[in-house]
Scaffold this active site. Structure first.
Site, PDB file in Angstrom:
ATOM      1  CB  SER A 262      -0.895   0.013   1.230  1.00 16.68           C
ATOM      2  OG  SER A 262      -0.115   0.349   2.364  1.00 16.68           O
ATOM      3  CE  LYS A 263       0.105   8.604  -0.568  1.00 14.42           C
ATOM      4  NZ  LYS A 263       0.671   8.923   0.736  1.00 14.42           N
ATOM      5  NE  ARG A 264      -2.252   3.520   5.651  1.00 13.37           N
ATOM      6  CZ  ARG A 264      -2.925   2.435   6.007  1.00 13.37           C
ATOM      7  NH1 ARG A 264      -2.523   1.704   7.011  1.00 13.37           N
ATOM      8  NH2 ARG A 264      -4.027   2.103   5.353  1.00 13.37           N
ATOM      9  CG  ASP A 267       3.733   7.522   2.519  1.00 17.31           C
ATOM     10  OD1 ASP A 267       4.345   7.761   1.457  1.00 17.31           O
ATOM     11  OD2 ASP A 267       2.530   7.779   2.698  1.00 17.31           O
TER      12      ASP A 267
END
Ligand code: GLU
Length: 503
Positions: A262-264, A267
């Site tokens: 996921s994007k998380r 990050d």
């Protein structure tokens, strides 16, 4: 005549294209090119609530940057267009109505409140509410009401949706190029909404109708769509259309291998999960992109090809043409593939080494305003000298800045290590040697300085370390004498003097 292969990539413009979407587009592209077919881009924007400004442009730009352009789609209209579902709105209703007429679908008038009530009621009992054969006659729809009642409700302007009438007790045999044969018992399926009360089709209806009208032969998409496959098969059958061949690609997993990427994760672990940088139009948040972080598109594509596919040999480096040549679905895995940020760096390092100095110089020059007026040949030269140390093209500036600019300040640990009581005296002597050199070549500088070090009986590091700090600002960089030769006599002298003064 054999039918022409036609595939489509059908993203919804709900935000930036995730790396998994790029992988789906890539496999579509590879398959189409391998078979001399067409790669279509269709924008699935029927859900107005989820529409995000700029997302479509982002998708198009991403595909172009990655070097996997579509043949047909928005802006590249052919006879099967338009390619945005919002522009095809008029098409879908008649197909939904046709299913109702033929007994494959029905009108449902249940209000949002009623459905919500049933959902909560089931939840409270630890069950899930499914709208299908087992309860549809107890709900408010054209199967439970009389013809007159239905007409009356429609006349009154009551809102309704059109639902697919999922058969009870049928076993559907599905075929997938990656997964092989799958059987599904239709009793567990719900009667999915095909057409909404706002006059828009849902994904399922629009997707099937468009794939049919656009003459798509192969549907290649992510595994998350596998649960919809039975419905899609039944829709094709109800329309009396031949279904395309399906291939569902394995999930892309987190670096830990546990769960979907996921994007998380990006990050948290500091790597991009989007091809290009994306600025959220709502809050201005920036999501990192591979392009801006310094990855070459060829490296990203080579890496993505291996997320779910392998050539069955040891070869890892593939150009896009080689991928087209080697690609086939029997080498696509069922199991999810782990996203390995080190591996994409490894590919990038390789592609940087294989780039010409001219290519790297262009990237470097366009990335820095202060290099605009610089002699391109000088940039090529220095880019070539440092490229083996670059994992990212964005490393190039850090690796070469001292060729263009005197250090503004000095690295603290380098100063501690290199500067001693006698450093100013030593550097002054080096400066004198440099100033008096007639022929300012690398070999000449080197032999003069080294000879002096020898006659003085000084430690090599005592001279070379501060000299490097003066020129580079740190203890990094290529051969000191080469640096001096490249930046020139005056600049070398001025940098040495600057450090002497600051001691
Ligand atoms: N619009 C769907 C998506 O966003 C398309 C899925 C499919 O390819 O059928 O992925």
């Amino acid at each position: 005549m054999e039918t022409k292969v036609r595939v489509r990539f059908a993203p919804s413009p709900t935000g930036p294209l995730h790396i998994g979407g790029v992988r789906t587009a890539l496999f579509n592209f590879l398959f189409a090119k391998k078979h001399g077919g067409d790669f279509v881009l269709r924008i699935e924007d029927t859900d107005q609530n989820r529409y995000v400004e700029g997302a479509e442009d982002y998708i198009v730009e991403s595909l172009n940057w990655c070097g996997i352009p579509f043949d047909e789609g928005p802006g590249k209209e052919r006879e099967n267009g338009p390619y945005r579902q919002s522009e095809r709105k008029a098409v879908y209703r008649k197909y939904a109505e046709k299913l109702v007429e033929n007994g494959y679908a029905y009108y449902a008038f249940d209000t949002a409140e009623t459905l919500d009530f049933h959902r909560k009621d089931h939840e409270a009992k630890g069950k899930t509410f499914i709208y299908n054969w087992h309860n549809r006659l107890k709900l408010k729809n054209s199967l439970s009401l009389s013809k007159e009642e239905v007409e009356q409700l429609i006349q009154n302007g009551d809102e309704y949706v059109i639902r697919f009438k999922s058969p009870e007790n049928e076993t559907i045999l599905l075929n997938d190029l990656v997964r092989g044969e799958i059987t599904i018992d239709t009793s567990i399926l719900d009667d999915k909404v095909l057409f909404k009360s706002d006059g828009m089709p849902t994904y399922h209806l629009a997707n099937i109708v468009d794939d049919h009208l656009m003459e798509i032969t192969h549907v290649i998409r992510g595994e998350e769509w596998l649960p919809s496959l039975a419905l899609h098969y039944m829709l094709y059958r109800s329309f009396g259309w031949e279904a395309p061949i399906f291939a569902h690609l394995p999930l892309i997993l987190k670096p830990s291998g546990k769960g979907k990427l996921s994007k998380r994760d990006g990050d948290a672990l500091g790597f991009p999960v989007f091809p290009l940088e994306w600025r959220d139009p709502k809050n201005g948040d920036i999501a990192k992109g591979f392009r801006e972080e310094g990855y070459l598109p060829e490296a990203l594509i080579n890496f993505l090809a291996f997320l779910g596919w392998n050539p069955g040999t040891e070869q890892e480096i593939f150009s896009i043409d080689e991928l087209v040549e080697a690609f086939s679905f029997d080498k696509v895995n069922k199991a999810g593939s782990r996203f390995d940020p080190d591996k994409v760096k490894w590919f990038n390092h390789h592609y940087i080494q294989n780039s010409t100095d001219v290519q790297l110089a262009k990237i470097l020059q366009s990335s820095r305003a202060e290099l605009k007026e610089m002699d391109p040949q000088y940039i090529e030269l220095v880019a070539g000298l440092v490229k083996e140390r670059a994992n990212l093209t964005s490393d190039l500036w850090d690796l070469t800045r001292y060729f263009f600019k005197a250090p503004r300040d000095y690295d603290e640990t380098a100063i501690k290590k290199a500067i001693k009581d006698d450093t100013a005296t030593i550097l002054s002597k080096v400066r004198d040697i440099v100033v008096h050199l007639h022929e300012f070549t690398k070999d000449n500088i080197e032999s003069q300085v080294k000879e002096w070090i020898k006659t003085e009986g000084l430690g090599f590091g005592k001279v070379m370390m501060p000299l490097r700090v003066a020129l580079v600002g740190s203890l990094q960089g290529i051969d000191v004498f080469e640096i001096m030769f490249l930046i020139g006599k005056n600049e070398s002298v001025s940098r040495i003097e600057k450090l002497i003064q600051s001691i």
